[in-house]
Design a protein around this motif. Structure first.
Motif, PDB file in Angstrom:
ATOM      1  N   GLU A 291      38.711  39.044 -33.225  1.00 40.48           N
ATOM      2  CA  GLU A 291      38.355  37.855 -34.005  1.00 40.48           C
ATOM      3  C   GLU A 291      37.507  38.293 -35.210  1.00 40.48           C
ATOM      4  O   GLU A 291      36.665  39.180 -35.093  1.00 40.48           O
TER       5      GLU A 291
ATOM      6  N   LEU B 169      25.313  36.715 -24.414  1.00 43.78           N
ATOM      7  CA  LEU B 169      26.528  37.232 -25.049  1.00 43.78           C
ATOM      8  C   LEU B 169      27.758  36.826 -24.237  1.00 43.78           C
ATOM      9  O   LEU B 169      28.778  36.431 -24.809  1.00 43.78           O
ATOM     10  N   CYS B 170      27.642  36.898 -22.934  1.00 44.64           N
ATOM     11  CA  CYS B 170      28.748  36.448 -22.064  1.00 44.64           C
ATOM     12  C   CYS B 170      28.996  34.956 -22.237  1.00 44.64           C
ATOM     13  O   CYS B 170      30.151  34.504 -22.248  1.00 44.64           O
TER      14      CYS B 170
ATOM     15  N   TRP C 109      30.886  33.970 -25.430  1.00 41.96           N
ATOM     16  CA  TRP C 109      32.304  34.272 -25.409  1.00 41.96           C
ATOM     17  C   TRP C 109      33.133  32.991 -25.295  1.00 41.96           C
ATOM     18  O   TRP C 109      34.271  32.916 -25.740  1.00 41.96           O
ATOM     19  N   PHE C 110      32.549  31.943 -24.719  1.00 44.07           N
ATOM     20  CA  PHE C 110      33.258  30.689 -24.501  1.00 44.07           C
ATOM     21  C   PHE C 110      33.134  29.722 -25.678  1.00 44.07           C
ATOM     22  O   PHE C 110      33.714  28.638 -25.643  1.00 44.07           O
TER      23      PHE C 110
ATOM     24  N   SER D 169      34.351  32.243 -31.831  1.00 41.81           N
ATOM     25  CA  SER D 169      33.216  33.150 -31.805  1.00 41.81           C
ATOM     26  C   SER D 169      33.741  34.568 -31.594  1.00 41.81           C
ATOM     27  O   SER D 169      34.536  34.810 -30.695  1.00 41.81           O
ATOM     28  N   SER D 170      33.296  35.478 -32.406  1.00 43.62           N
ATOM     29  CA  SER D 170      33.748  36.854 -32.314  1.00 43.62           C
ATOM     30  C   SER D 170      32.830  37.636 -31.383  1.00 43.62           C
ATOM     31  O   SER D 170      31.654  37.844 -31.682  1.00 43.62           O
ATOM     32  N   LEU D 171      33.364  38.063 -30.264  1.00 43.12           N
ATOM     33  CA  LEU D 171      32.588  38.835 -29.304  1.00 43.12           C
ATOM     34  C   LEU D 171      32.110  40.136 -29.931  1.00 43.12           C
ATOM     35  O   LEU D 171      30.949  40.531 -29.749  1.00 43.12           O
TER      36      LEU D 171
ATOM     37  N   ASN E 263      29.214  39.457 -32.399  1.00 43.96           N
ATOM     38  CA  ASN E 263      28.002  39.107 -31.660  1.00 43.96           C
ATOM     39  C   ASN E 263      27.404  40.348 -30.997  1.00 43.96           C
ATOM     40  O   ASN E 263      26.184  40.530 -30.986  1.00 43.96           O
ATOM     41  N   LEU E 264      28.256  41.200 -30.452  1.00 48.49           N
ATOM     42  CA  LEU E 264      27.800  42.453 -29.853  1.00 48.49           C
ATOM     43  C   LEU E 264      27.151  43.347 -30.906  1.00 48.49           C
ATOM     44  O   LEU E 264      26.099  43.943 -30.665  1.00 48.49           O
TER      45      LEU E 264
END
Length: 184
Positions: free
Chosen positions: A69, A111-112, A115-116, A120-122, A125-126
């Protein structure tokens, strides 16, 4: 080059904008209380650029494994501020939905949860979380602004204007001024 910062203003729908606004209000607001408005503005730009550069470096590797994403929204910068706050926190445990977990695990738990959030780009965010934790652990000490510089910037435009706006809470750049304003 301008996209290294402007991606934080891009949202695809109202749900991701609302989730981003809640995250900004909660995590970035507490970070601003700790560092002051001037430093918060500086760190917002710095974390946006650091996150974008890290994202661009990792995207080429991760995109070979699957679809990635695009980076968008303020959430990666909010994760960076959360990473700084938790690595520098004196607390050992935090209460999250009735469970006591180590404070260092809070951003990873969030962060988990992120994900929902739609669109949203995991990966971004990481990257934000990694950039914030790197700064929090002292690996990016070159980003520190001396309090004397923050105090001088407090008196300059646009910060001098922000101080005068009624209803807007402005947090001074020096620790002594922040403590004085909290006690009053």
């Amino acid at each position: 080059v301008h996209r290294l910062v402007t991606y934080i203003f891009v949202y695809e729908d109202l749900i991701s904008l609302t989730c981003g606004a809640i995250i900004i209000w909660y995590f970035a607001g507490s970070f601003e209380k700790n560092v002051g408005t001037v430093k918060h503005c500086f760190f917002t730009a710095a974390f946006a650029v650091l996150t974008a550069v890290l994202y661009l470096l990792l995207e080429t590797v991760v995109s070979r494994l699957g679809e990635v994403e695009d980076a968008k929204g303020f959430m990666p910068v909010a994760f960076a501020t959360l990473g700084v706050s938790t690595t520098r926190s004196r607390m050992k445990r935090a209460l999250v939905w009735g469970f006591r977990i180590p404070v260092v695990l809070v951003p990873w738990f969030m962060l988990c949860m992120a994900w929902f959030i739609p669109h949203s780009s995991l990966l971004s965010n990481l990257c934000g979380l990694l950039a914030g934790e790197a700064y929090g652990l002292g690996y990016c000490f070159c980003l520190d602004i001396p309090e004397s510089v923050a105090s001088k910037l407090d008196e300059m435009f646009p910060f001098s204007l922000l101080r005068r706006i009624p209803g807007l809470r402005y947090i001074p750049g020096t620790l002594a001024e922040r403590r004085a304003s909290e006690s009053s």
